[in-house]
Enzyme design. Structure first.
Site, PDB file in Angstrom:
ATOM      1  N   GLY A 164       0.817  -7.891   7.338  1.00 32.15           N
ATOM      2  CA  GLY A 164       1.085  -8.947   8.306  1.00 32.15           C
ATOM      3  C   GLY A 164       0.927 -10.359   7.746  1.00 32.15           C
ATOM      4  O   GLY A 164       0.751 -11.302   8.493  1.00 32.15           O
ATOM      5  N   LEU A 203       8.783 -14.855  -5.192  1.00 37.80           N
ATOM      6  CA  LEU A 203      10.242 -14.928  -5.047  1.00 37.80           C
ATOM      7  C   LEU A 203      10.551 -15.891  -3.900  1.00 37.80           C
ATOM      8  O   LEU A 203       9.999 -15.757  -2.812  1.00 37.80           O
ATOM      9  CB  LEU A 203      10.827 -13.545  -4.765  1.00 37.80           C
ATOM     10  N   HIS A 235       5.874 -13.040  10.359  1.00 36.77           N
ATOM     11  CA  HIS A 235       5.740 -11.658   9.889  1.00 36.77           C
ATOM     12  C   HIS A 235       5.983 -10.624  10.988  1.00 36.77           C
ATOM     13  O   HIS A 235       5.573  -9.478  10.870  1.00 36.77           O
ATOM     14  CB  HIS A 235       4.383 -11.426   9.207  1.00 36.77           C
ATOM     15  N   GLU A 287       5.839  -2.791  -0.583  1.00 34.99           N
ATOM     16  CA  GLU A 287       4.822  -1.868  -0.097  1.00 34.99           C
ATOM     17  C   GLU A 287       5.512  -0.692   0.572  1.00 34.99           C
ATOM     18  O   GLU A 287       6.723  -0.679   0.733  1.00 34.99           O
ATOM     19  CB  GLU A 287       3.824  -2.542   0.839  1.00 34.99           C
ATOM     20  N   ASN A 289       5.479   1.961   3.979  1.00 34.23           N
ATOM     21  CA  ASN A 289       4.968   2.267   5.313  1.00 34.23           C
ATOM     22  C   ASN A 289       4.992   3.771   5.504  1.00 34.23           C
ATOM     23  O   ASN A 289       6.039   4.401   5.363  1.00 34.23           O
ATOM     24  CB  ASN A 289       5.808   1.578   6.381  1.00 34.23           C
ATOM     25  N   ARG A 291       4.685   5.716   8.118  1.00 40.20           N
ATOM     26  CA  ARG A 291       4.792   6.043   9.547  1.00 40.20           C
ATOM     27  C   ARG A 291       6.254   5.930   9.981  1.00 40.20           C
ATOM     28  O   ARG A 291       7.078   5.418   9.228  1.00 40.20           O
ATOM     29  CB  ARG A 291       3.987   5.015  10.348  1.00 40.20           C
ATOM     30  N   VAL A 294       9.300   0.921  14.044  1.00 43.19           N
ATOM     31  CA  VAL A 294       9.929   0.400  15.265  1.00 43.19           C
ATOM     32  C   VAL A 294      11.457   0.485  15.152  1.00 43.19           C
ATOM     33  O   VAL A 294      12.144   0.924  16.075  1.00 43.19           O
ATOM     34  CB  VAL A 294       9.511  -1.073  15.512  1.00 43.19           C
ATOM     35  N   ARG A 337      14.816  -6.828  19.089  1.00 46.69           N
ATOM     36  CA  ARG A 337      13.521  -6.576  19.744  1.00 46.69           C
ATOM     37  C   ARG A 337      13.372  -7.588  20.873  1.00 46.69           C
ATOM     38  O   ARG A 337      13.368  -8.802  20.636  1.00 46.69           O
ATOM     39  CB  ARG A 337      12.371  -6.751  18.765  1.00 46.69           C
TER      40      ARG A 337
HETATM   41  C1  MV4 Z   1       6.190 -11.743  -1.276  1.00 42.89           C
HETATM   42  C2  MV4 Z   1       7.080 -12.824  -1.046  1.00 42.89           C
HETATM   43  C3  MV4 Z   1       7.620 -13.451  -2.149  1.00 42.89           C
HETATM   44  N1  MV4 Z   1       7.282 -13.066  -3.401  1.00 42.89           N
HETATM   45  N2  MV4 Z   1       5.902 -11.380  -2.542  1.00 42.89           N
HETATM   46  C4  MV4 Z   1       4.990 -11.059   3.313  1.00 42.89           C
HETATM   47  C5  MV4 Z   1       4.292  -9.923   3.966  1.00 42.89           C
HETATM   48  C6  MV4 Z   1       3.861  -9.034   2.897  1.00 42.89           C
HETATM   49  N3  MV4 Z   1       4.072  -7.695   3.272  1.00 42.89           N
HETATM   50  C7  MV4 Z   1       4.648  -9.419   1.696  1.00 42.89           C
HETATM   51  N4  MV4 Z   1       5.243 -10.689   1.971  1.00 42.89           N
HETATM   52  C8  MV4 Z   1       5.889 -11.410   1.013  1.00 42.89           C
HETATM   53  N5  MV4 Z   1       5.634 -11.072  -0.284  1.00 42.89           N
HETATM   54  C9  MV4 Z   1       6.434 -12.035  -3.571  1.00 42.89           C
HETATM   55  N6  MV4 Z   1       6.113 -11.666  -4.818  1.00 42.89           N
HETATM   56  C10 MV4 Z   1       7.370 -13.167   0.263  1.00 42.89           C
HETATM   57  C11 MV4 Z   1       6.766 -12.465   1.316  1.00 42.89           C
HETATM   58  C12 MV4 Z   1       7.156 -12.879   2.643  1.00 42.89           C
HETATM   59  C13 MV4 Z   1       7.947 -12.049   3.457  1.00 42.89           C
HETATM   60  C14 MV4 Z   1       8.338 -10.783   3.039  1.00 42.89           C
HETATM   61  C15 MV4 Z   1       9.101  -9.972   3.853  1.00 42.89           C
HETATM   62  C16 MV4 Z   1       9.521 -10.451   5.084  1.00 42.89           C
HETATM   63  C17 MV4 Z   1       9.155 -11.710   5.511  1.00 42.89           C
HETATM   64  C18 MV4 Z   1       8.372 -12.524   4.707  1.00 42.89           C
HETATM   65  C19 MV4 Z   1       8.011 -13.780   5.155  1.00 42.89           C
HETATM   66  C20 MV4 Z   1       7.231 -14.571   4.364  1.00 42.89           C
HETATM   67  C21 MV4 Z   1       6.804 -14.118   3.103  1.00 42.89           C
END
Ligand code: MV4
Length: 453
Positions: A164, A203, A235, A287, A289, A291, A294, A337
């Site tokens: 989150g 990124l 998020h 990552e 999930n 499960r 949604v 949603r």
């Molecule tokens: C990142 C990223 C950019 N670069 N990792 C946000 C939640 C967490 N699960 C991982 N996230 C991110 N990791 C790297 N190396 C940007 C995000 C991120 C994001 C990722 C997916 C969907 C929405 C997002 C909103 C802000 C930041």
């Protein structure tokens, strides 16, 4: 096959699971808090057990109460849905120790993927592409600075126990590193039980694309295409689509095969979603999930696979029953949603629903536990419905979605329907030109134009 399944959840997902069980001839047990005595999942289930007061920690997160309810009613399996106890390895273990089946992956898998550092290590070992970064936890500011030099700025410091977006800080250069590292570590410590952090290249404009997989206990792993979940706010996903407008069939096949092979290598079973960031044609594992999610219905609409039914089947030791070559991606699907929130401020608006009329027609699906006169309790997530629309082409889906959103009547509470109406008429969205930051910028620019009828 199971004879009776206890559904350890509420709202639309409890209904979704109940429906799958019914169609399989399985009896269902609903559990509910005192606030949910009049909820639809309680009405539809064969039996219902009140497991505690309104706060989730006393009811839907109350492991002992849920296991007792399952034992008393003679359930042979527990389906956790999403959220609540769905990714709690201790709960999964407890269910198995009591002689019942946890409908999900093995507890060790939940644990492996719950820690982002061990998940990333498993991803690397099984051949998934990852974001360059520290290969494990980073203990000191000096070590963090070393990684910053090595990977190149900007970098992101993340909590291993994260989720989150908590415990995440970006450092654009070396001078920002000490603060980013300390803030992320402190936030991790106060939000989770662990203050372990790791570092990755940041990124700047990726999309969020996730691969749905399903696997049985006999080594069969199938991927069910991808979902583009880039449209998020704080998020929280707002609208998801399948397939991603950014991928062609060849790119889809390549990442799908990589994902399936990785899951077979790890020995992953049950349903799961592998999240990737996608930028400049490259995928980077984020990552996993462990499960049902949604947004699983858009995958169901496009592939024709009943994900929850097949999840229950493989959980009971059944064969998946189809191979990768049996899966065809058929058209497009989008999910909106719909939350009980002010569409401009996103402040939750629980309360009593007056009129409730859901859209219908060809290729329109509404998953919801709501009905006219129902009182949305303030204690839980604000999502009141998922509108899922399918069609042969993406443009056709957008036309149908526009029509379906217009048809939807929800009185008595504010909802995010006007936000969806605004999003789907935007030229950039129509072109599929968006990344994970697009929606927040869009809301900032257009919030005065988001209006209720
Ligand atoms: C990142 C990223 C950019 N670069 N990792 C946000 C939640 C967490 N699960 C991982 N996230 C991110 N990791 C790297 N190396 C940007 C995000 C991120 C994001 C990722 C997916 C969907 C929405 C997002 C909103 C802000 C930041």
């Amino acid at each position: 096959m199971f004879e009776k399944v206890l559904i350890a959840n509420r709202g639309e997902i409890a209904l979704r699971i109940h429906r799958a069980c019914r169609e399989m001839g399985i009896k269902t047990v609903a559990v509910h808090s005192t606030a949910d005595a009049n909820a639809m999942h309680v009405r539809l289930a064969d039996e219902a057990v009140c497991i505690g007061p309104a706060p989730a920690k006393d009811s839907y997160l109350n492991k002992a109460a849920i296991i007792s309810a399952a034992m008393i009613t003679g359930a042979d399996a527990i389906h956790p849905g999403y959220g609540f106890l769905s990714e709690n390895a201790d709960f999964a273990e407890m269910v198995e120790l009591h002689g019942m089946t946890f409908i999900g992956p093995k507890p060790e898998m939940i644990r492996l993927m719950g820690d982002k550092v061990t998940a990333k290590r498993a991803a690397i070992e099984s051949g998934l592409p990852v974001v360059p970064g520290s290969d494990g936890d980073v203990k000191t500011v000096d070590e963090a600075l070393m990684w910053g030099e090595k990977i190149g700025y900007p970098v992101i410091v993340k909590a291993a126990a994260g989720g989150g977006g908590k415990g995440m800080k970006v450092a654009h250069n070396a001078s920002e590193m000490a603060d980013a590292f300390t803030l992320a570590k402190n936030e991790a410590r106060s939000s989770f039980a662990s203050d372990v952090v790791y570092i990755e290249k940041y990124l700047q404009k990726p999309r969020h694309i996730e691969i749905q997989i399903i696997a049985d206990n006999y080594g069969n792993v199938v991927y069910l295409g991808e979902r583009d979940c880039s449209l998020q706010r704080n998020h929280q996903k707002v609208l998801e689509e399948c397939p991603s407008p950014a991928l062609n069939p060849e790119q889809r096949r390549k990442i799908g095969e990589i994902a399936s092979k990785a899951m077979a290598h790890i020995g992953y079973t049950n349903v799961g979603t592998i999240e990737f960031l996608y930028e400049d044609g490259q995928f980077y594992f984020l990552e996993m999930n462990t499960r049902v999610q949604v947004e699983h219905p858009i995958t169901e609409m496009v592939t024709g696979v009943d994900i929850v039914r097949d999840q229950i089947r493989v959980s009971s030791g059944g064969l998946l029953g189809y191979k990768q070559e049996d899966i065809r991606m058929n058209g497009y699907a989008i999910e909106c949603r719909i939350n009980a929130e002010d569409p401009r401020t996103f402040i939750p608006c629980p309360g009593q629903i007056g009129a409730w009329h859901v859209p219908g027609g060809l290729d329109v699906r509404v998953d919801s536990g709501m009905y006219a006169g129902y009182k949305v309790p303030p204690n839980y997530d604000s999502m009141v419905a998922k509108l899922i629309v399918h069609g042969r082409t993406r443009n056709g889906v957008l036309m149908r979605l526009r029509r379906a959103l217009e048809e939807f009547v929800i009185e008595g509470i504010k909802t995010t329907i006007p936000l969806h109406q605004k999003i789907i008429t935007d030229p950039e969205f129509i072109d599929g030109q968006y990344n994970i930051h697009w929606l927040e910028n869009f809301i900032e620019q257009h919030k005065d134009e988001i209006v209720e009828e």
